[in-house]
Design an enzyme around this catalytic site. Structure first.
Site, PDB file in Angstrom:
ATOM      1  N   ASP A 174      -7.328  -4.864  -0.068  1.00 16.67           N
ATOM      2  CA  ASP A 174      -8.239  -5.689  -1.376  1.00 16.67           C
ATOM      3  C   ASP A 174      -8.339  -7.684  -0.792  1.00 16.67           C
ATOM      4  OD1 ASP A 174      -9.447  -3.863  -2.242  1.00 16.67           O
ATOM      5  OD2 ASP A 174      -7.562  -2.837  -3.264  1.00 16.67           O
TER       6      ASP A 174
ATOM      7  N   HIS B 108       0.700  -1.531  -0.040  1.00 13.47           N
ATOM      8  CA  HIS B 108       0.005  -0.208   0.323  1.00 13.47           C
ATOM      9  C   HIS B 108       0.875   0.928  -0.061  1.00 13.47           C
ATOM     10  CE1 HIS B 108      -3.001   2.846   0.993  1.00 13.47           C
ATOM     11  NE2 HIS B 108      -4.166   2.002   0.821  1.00 13.47           N
TER      12      HIS B 108
HETATM   13  N1  ACO Z   1       4.133  -7.857  -4.667  1.00 14.83           N
HETATM   14  C1  ACO Z   1       5.634  -8.031  -4.913  1.00 14.83           C
HETATM   15  N2  ACO Z   1       6.396  -6.850  -5.070  1.00 14.83           N
HETATM   16  C2  ACO Z   1       5.874  -5.229  -4.959  1.00 14.83           C
HETATM   17  C3  ACO Z   1       4.594  -4.886  -4.110  1.00 14.83           C
HETATM   18  C4  ACO Z   1       3.332  -6.705  -4.422  1.00 14.83           C
HETATM   19  N3  ACO Z   1       1.926  -6.769  -4.376  1.00 14.83           N
HETATM   20  N4  ACO Z   1       4.128  -3.913  -4.235  1.00 14.83           N
HETATM   21  C5  ACO Z   1       5.272  -3.996  -4.061  1.00 14.83           C
HETATM   22  N5  ACO Z   1       5.953  -4.342  -3.803  1.00 14.83           N
HETATM   23  C6  ACO Z   1       7.636  -3.997  -4.271  1.00 14.83           C
HETATM   24  C7  ACO Z   1       7.453  -2.853  -5.174  1.00 14.83           C
HETATM   25  O1  ACO Z   1       8.567  -3.713  -6.459  1.00 14.83           O
HETATM   26  C8  ACO Z   1       9.386  -2.289  -5.170  1.00 14.83           C
HETATM   27  O2  ACO Z   1      10.336  -2.878  -4.662  1.00 14.83           O
HETATM   28  P1  ACO Z   1      11.683  -2.122  -4.842  1.00 14.83           P
HETATM   29  O3  ACO Z   1      11.535  -1.542  -4.175  1.00 14.83           O
HETATM   30  O4  ACO Z   1      12.642  -3.367  -4.676  1.00 14.83           O
HETATM   31  O5  ACO Z   1      11.012  -1.689  -6.737  1.00 14.83           O
HETATM   32  C9  ACO Z   1       8.589  -2.209  -3.108  1.00 14.83           C
HETATM   33  O6  ACO Z   1       7.795  -3.672  -2.870  1.00 14.83           O
HETATM   34  C10 ACO Z   1       7.863  -1.135  -3.432  1.00 14.83           C
HETATM   35  O7  ACO Z   1       6.627  -0.842  -3.820  1.00 14.83           O
HETATM   36  P2  ACO Z   1       5.967   0.347  -5.035  1.00 14.83           P
HETATM   37  O8  ACO Z   1       5.098  -0.355  -6.534  1.00 14.83           O
HETATM   38  O9  ACO Z   1       7.239   0.961  -5.148  1.00 14.83           O
HETATM   39  O10 ACO Z   1       4.822   1.269  -3.775  1.00 14.83           O
HETATM   40  P3  ACO Z   1       4.172   2.020  -4.449  1.00 14.83           P
HETATM   41  O11 ACO Z   1       3.851   2.678  -3.006  1.00 14.83           O
HETATM   42  O12 ACO Z   1       4.029   3.044  -5.323  1.00 14.83           O
HETATM   43  O13 ACO Z   1       2.910   0.696  -4.645  1.00 14.83           O
HETATM   44  C11 ACO Z   1       0.818  -0.127  -4.713  1.00 14.83           C
HETATM   45  C12 ACO Z   1       1.690   0.747  -4.211  1.00 14.83           C
HETATM   46  C13 ACO Z   1       0.660   0.266  -6.121  1.00 14.83           C
HETATM   47  C14 ACO Z   1      -0.754  -0.376  -4.072  1.00 14.83           C
HETATM   48  C15 ACO Z   1       1.742  -1.718  -4.408  1.00 14.83           C
HETATM   49  O14 ACO Z   1       1.732  -2.091  -3.186  1.00 14.83           O
HETATM   50  C16 ACO Z   1       1.290  -2.908  -5.435  1.00 14.83           C
HETATM   51  O15 ACO Z   1       1.287  -2.929  -6.641  1.00 14.83           O
HETATM   52  N6  ACO Z   1       0.234  -3.517  -4.323  1.00 14.83           N
HETATM   53  C17 ACO Z   1      -0.344  -4.805  -5.185  1.00 14.83           C
HETATM   54  C18 ACO Z   1      -1.816  -4.053  -6.481  1.00 14.83           C
HETATM   55  C19 ACO Z   1      -3.189  -3.923  -4.516  1.00 14.83           C
HETATM   56  O16 ACO Z   1      -3.257  -4.679  -4.720  1.00 14.83           O
HETATM   57  N7  ACO Z   1      -3.372  -2.462  -5.125  1.00 14.83           N
HETATM   58  C20 ACO Z   1      -4.672  -2.128  -4.148  1.00 14.83           C
HETATM   59  C21 ACO Z   1      -3.555  -1.395  -3.115  1.00 14.83           C
HETATM   60  S1  ACO Z   1      -5.323  -1.009  -1.747  1.00 14.83           S
HETATM   61  C22 ACO Z   1      -6.389  -0.072  -2.876  1.00 14.83           C
HETATM   62  O17 ACO Z   1      -5.902   0.907  -3.766  1.00 14.83           O
HETATM   63  C23 ACO Z   1      -7.256  -0.234  -2.612  1.00 14.83           C
END
Ligand code: ACO
Length: 427
Positions: free
Chosen positions: A363, A306
């Protein structure tokens, strides 16, 4: 005592006021940054940028705290009903018994949708994604309700809130009825708001339909948990669109589109599809954990991570418990729930997830409950939108009442400098 932040550029110092929120959140007020220094800030994804001051929702991602208007999400989900929380979000205080009764009554006055809307629904293919249809129908409501609301007129604003709450629930269910080839249904003014969702979805002309009270209770809780989440992607979209003084329906329609994406609300659909895929491939959770950690694999563990929560999403805790309860009450033994629990347990002790502070989000478990209720996967994000509606309305209203300026970020241009036009024969 007021705080000041000092910025030094090329040996020259500039001072900026510091804003402190009720919960001691701090921000550097850079409103005068460009006019005084010529510089702008760069913050893709707005990870460090506040766009507004807001009285609605408080969220502490490090501590895993979520409150609407000062009330904890745990209290609200356990003790209130959805319309009570909607009222709280939009108008700022919990309603009295009379106010709540009147609110329900006033919403009922707006539950009939113009019959001409059915022609628009007819035009969509049955295979269309419900979120696309919902965004279009919400926007289409503008055509049937063209008079812009005067936000400073309390009575008009109240009517607009009731109208939006009433009509949105009905059109949200059109999307499912259309996909099934069922006749579109009417809101039943003798039933409650949340119960009506089930009625609108599942009652057929061939016979009566009574939803299981356990399902209605769980839905009530789920809608409350989705009620608001401060300046997330869809809410910021609603505020941004509304900042141009576009109407409420147009702004909410944009919010629906933003919510649709799999990185935001669309994740609830993506989580279930992921769990189904894992199940179809023999239930090997470890394989998918490895894929999620592989930088060369675009796969992400959906429902994990998140932007703001760097601790357990408090909503996920409540939903996980609700999933256990609902499945037990309905007598559903879903192997997908076991896969989800296995994945969660593995991620919570895995260094990749622990070091990045990736926890289950709202979610992760909601889809399992929706599935047990008989709601098709493609409708999951529509349910999220129904829950989020009061939050979108509250934020839109706040933005307009506070007379916020039009949202218009700046950029740093990295394209060509001025060049001569090239005639066609020289390209
Ligand atoms: N699975 C694997 N790796 C992940 C995940 C995941 N679900 N989420 C983040 N990471 C990793 C990224 O690859 C990144 O790794 P790195 O530092 O080695 O490059 C690190 O964790 C940080 O992730 P970011 O994408 O930079 O974080 P951001 O805050 O931009 O994204 C997000 C947040 C979009 C929610 C992300 O965690 C994600 O894509 N999750 C999966 C989708 C999801 O469940 N979305 C619902 C969110 S809740 C809502 O909106 C209602």
């Amino acid at each position: 005592m007021s705080k000041i932040a000092t910025l030094e550029i090329d040996g020259k110092k500039y001072e900026f006021p510091v804003i402190i929120g009720t919960e001691n959140e701090v921000a550097i007020d850079i409103e005068k940054l460009r006019s005084e220094t010529g510089y702008i800030t760069m913050d893709p994804g707005y990870k460090n940028s506040g766009s507004c001051k807001s009285d609605i929702t408080f969220l502490d991602g490090e501590e895993g705290i979520l409150r609407y208007r000062g009330y904890s999400i745990e209290d609200l989900a356990g003790k209130a009903n959805f319309l009570e929380v909607a009222y709280l979000l939009v108008f700022g205080e919990l309603p009295t018994k009379d106010q709540l009764f009147q609110f329900e009554e006033d919403i009922r006055k707006h539950t009939l949708v113009n019959e001409e809307m059915k022609k628009i629904v007819e035009g969509f293919p049955r295979t269309a994604h419900p979120m696309g249809i919902l965004a279009s129908l919400t926007s289409a409501l503008t055509a049937f309700n063209p008079k812009p609301v005067n936000v400073e007129n309390e009575k008009e604003m109240y009517q607009a809130v009731c109208k939006t709450m009433g009509k949105f629930l009905v059109i949200a269910t059109y999307t499912y009825r259309k996909s099934m080839g069922y006749p579109l249904n009417y809101y039943d003014n003798t039933k409650g708001y949340v119960e009506n969702f089930m009625h609108l979805m599942f009652e057929l002309p061939t016979g009566p339909y009574t939803p299981d009270p356990a399902v209605v209770d769980a839905l009530n809780k789920l809608f409350i948990l989705h009620g608001d989440h401060e300046q997330n992607c869809s809410t910021s979209t609603v505020r941004m669109v509304g900042s141009s003084h576009a109407g409420l329906f147009a702004s909410i329609s944009a919010g629906v589109s933003a919510l649709w994406g799999p990185l935001h609300g669309g994740a609830n659909q993506a989580v279930l599809e992921m769990l189904e895929e894992i199940q179809a491939n023999g239930g090997d959770a470890d394989k998918y954990m490895a894929k999620a950690k592989d930088r060369n694999d675009p796969f992400r563990l959906m429902g994990f991570g998140h932007r703001v929560y760097k601790n357990f999403d408090p909503r996920a805790k409540i939903i996980k418990k609700a999933a256990d309860e609902v499945l037990a009450t309905l007598g559903v033994d879903d192997p997908i729930l076991q896969i989800a629990k296995k994945l969660e347990a593995a991620a919570l002790v895995d260094d990749y997830f622990v070091s990045r502070k990736l926890y289950p989000n709202v979610d992760f478990y909601s889809g399992i409950i929706y599935r047990a209720m008989g709601i098709p996967t493609e409708m999951f994000t529509v349910l999220f939108a129904i829950g989020r509606l009061p939050g979108w309305i509250a934020q839109w209203k706040e933005m307009r009442i506070n007379k916020e300026p039009i949202g218009r970020p700046r950029q740093i241009y990295t394209g060509y400098e001025l060049r001569d036009f090239k005639p066609m024969d020289q390209r």
